[in-house]
Design a protein around this motif. Sequence first.
Motif, PDB file in Angstrom:
ATOM      1  N   LYS A  33       0.840  -1.209   0.000  1.00 14.17           N
ATOM      2  CA  LYS A  33       0.000   0.000   0.000  1.00 14.17           C
ATOM      3  C   LYS A  33       0.873   1.257   0.000  1.00 14.17           C
ATOM      4  N   THR A  34       1.925   1.249   0.812  1.00 13.80           N
ATOM      5  CA  THR A  34       2.851   2.383   0.858  1.00 13.80           C
ATOM      6  C   THR A  34       3.542   2.573  -0.485  1.00 13.80           C
ATOM      7  N   LEU A  35       4.056   1.478  -1.059  1.00 17.86           N
ATOM      8  CA  LEU A  35       4.801   1.576  -2.311  1.00 17.86           C
ATOM      9  C   LEU A  35       3.919   1.965  -3.494  1.00 17.86           C
ATOM     10  N   ASN A  36       2.630   1.749  -3.379  1.00 10.67           N
ATOM     11  CA  ASN A  36       1.708   2.183  -4.435  1.00 10.67           C
ATOM     12  C   ASN A  36       1.694   3.707  -4.581  1.00 10.67           C
ATOM     13  N   GLU A  37       2.220   4.409  -3.580  1.00  6.52           N
ATOM     14  CA  GLU A  37       2.280   5.874  -3.622  1.00  6.52           C
ATOM     15  C   GLU A  37       3.579   6.402  -4.222  1.00  6.52           C
ATOM     16  N   ASP A  38       4.518   5.512  -4.537  1.00  7.85           N
ATOM     17  CA  ASP A  38       5.789   5.942  -5.137  1.00  7.85           C
ATOM     18  C   ASP A  38       5.501   6.605  -6.483  1.00  7.85           C
ATOM     19  N   PRO A  39       6.005   7.816  -6.697  1.00  4.28           N
ATOM     20  CA  PRO A  39       5.764   8.492  -7.973  1.00  4.28           C
ATOM     21  C   PRO A  39       6.209   7.687  -9.202  1.00  4.28           C
ATOM     22  N   PHE A  40       7.263   6.879  -9.090  1.00  5.80           N
ATOM     23  CA  PHE A  40       7.651   6.024 -10.217  1.00  5.80           C
ATOM     24  C   PHE A  40       6.575   4.977 -10.492  1.00  5.80           C
ATOM     25  N   TRP A  41       5.931   4.469  -9.436  1.00  2.48           N
ATOM     26  CA  TRP A  41       4.867   3.477  -9.612  1.00  2.48           C
ATOM     27  C   TRP A  41       3.629   4.125 -10.239  1.00  2.48           C
ATOM     28  N   THR A  42       3.216   5.263  -9.706  1.00  2.00           N
ATOM     29  CA  THR A  42       1.997   5.905 -10.213  1.00  2.00           C
ATOM     30  C   THR A  42       2.170   6.393 -11.649  1.00  2.00           C
ATOM     31  N   ALA A  43       3.430   6.699 -12.040  1.00  3.21           N
ATOM     32  CA  ALA A  43       3.693   7.144 -13.415  1.00  3.21           C
ATOM     33  C   ALA A  43       3.902   5.968 -14.367  1.00  3.21           C
ATOM     34  N   GLY A  44       3.914   4.750 -13.850  1.00  2.43           N
ATOM     35  CA  GLY A  44       4.057   3.573 -14.698  1.00  2.43           C
ATOM     36  C   GLY A  44       5.495   3.234 -15.066  1.00  2.43           C
ATOM     37  N   PHE A  45       6.464   3.709 -14.289  1.00  3.93           N
ATOM     38  CA  PHE A  45       7.874   3.466 -14.608  1.00  3.93           C
ATOM     39  C   PHE A  45       8.428   2.202 -13.968  1.00  3.93           C
ATOM     40  N   ILE A  46       7.626   1.530 -13.163  1.00  3.61           N
ATOM     41  CA  ILE A  46       8.043   0.265 -12.567  1.00  3.61           C
ATOM     42  C   ILE A  46       7.198  -0.830 -13.205  1.00  3.61           C
ATOM     43  N   GLY A  47       7.863  -1.648 -14.025  1.00  2.00           N
ATOM     44  CA  GLY A  47       7.148  -2.696 -14.742  1.00  2.00           C
ATOM     45  C   GLY A  47       6.846  -3.911 -13.887  1.00  2.00           C
ATOM     46  N   GLU A  48       7.736  -4.179 -12.948  1.00  2.00           N
ATOM     47  CA  GLU A  48       7.586  -5.332 -12.074  1.00  2.00           C
ATOM     48  C   GLU A  48       8.122  -4.938 -10.702  1.00  2.00           C
ATOM     49  N   ARG A  49       7.459  -5.412  -9.634  1.00  2.00           N
ATOM     50  CA  ARG A  49       7.840  -5.019  -8.287  1.00  2.00           C
ATOM     51  C   ARG A  49       7.612  -6.162  -7.296  1.00  2.00           C
ATOM     52  N   PRO A  50       8.436  -7.222  -7.376  1.00  2.00           N
ATOM     53  CA  PRO A  50       8.270  -8.297  -6.398  1.00  2.00           C
ATOM     54  C   PRO A  50       8.629  -7.829  -4.986  1.00  2.00           C
ATOM     55  N   ILE A  51       7.812  -8.251  -4.036  1.00  2.00           N
ATOM     56  CA  ILE A  51       8.022  -7.947  -2.621  1.00  2.00           C
ATOM     57  C   ILE A  51       8.106  -9.282  -1.904  1.00  2.00           C
ATOM     58  N   ARG A  52       9.248  -9.523  -1.248  1.00  2.00           N
ATOM     59  CA  ARG A  52       9.455 -10.797  -0.570  1.00  2.00           C
ATOM     60  C   ARG A  52       9.861 -10.561   0.880  1.00  2.00           C
ATOM     61  N   GLU A  53       9.214 -11.295   1.792  1.00  2.00           N
ATOM     62  CA  GLU A  53       9.669 -11.245   3.170  1.00  2.00           C
ATOM     63  C   GLU A  53      11.069 -11.846   3.223  1.00  2.00           C
ATOM     64  N   TRP A  54      11.938 -11.244   4.027  1.00  2.00           N
ATOM     65  CA  TRP A  54      13.348 -11.632   4.033  1.00  2.00           C
ATOM     66  C   TRP A  54      13.811 -11.801   5.464  1.00  2.00           C
ATOM     67  N   ASN A  55      14.500 -12.902   5.712  1.00  2.00           N
ATOM     68  CA  ASN A  55      15.001 -13.209   7.045  1.00  2.00           C
ATOM     69  C   ASN A  55      16.499 -13.471   6.950  1.00  2.00           C
TER      70      ASN A  55
END
Length: 92
Positions: free
Chosen positions: A63-85
């Motif tokens: 939800k937070t990353l959906n507000e990134d201006p690069f995301w809203t402008a369509g400059f991020i084609g893929e954005r995997p988010i993985r929990e990391w330990n």
Amino acid sequence: MSLFAVQYFYAGDPDAMAEVRPTHVEFLRSLHESGALRVSGPADGGTSALLIFQAESKEELEKTLNEDPFWTAGFIGERPIREWNPFFGSIN
């Protein structure tokens, strides 16, 4: 709180991205100053980026990353988010 590894794979015209980059950087700076963004930087010659976040959940982070201006402008084609330990080292 959990750590998440996020990859941005850019998909956009470099000149158009350059116009939006200052607001994108300010967005990330504010997340870093709040402690949510632990570390980030370009990868693969600038065609992608790796970002490490601390968040309550993947859904909250998305939800937070959906507000990134690069995301809203369509400059991020893929954005995997993985929990990391991480087993070794730390991110201070």
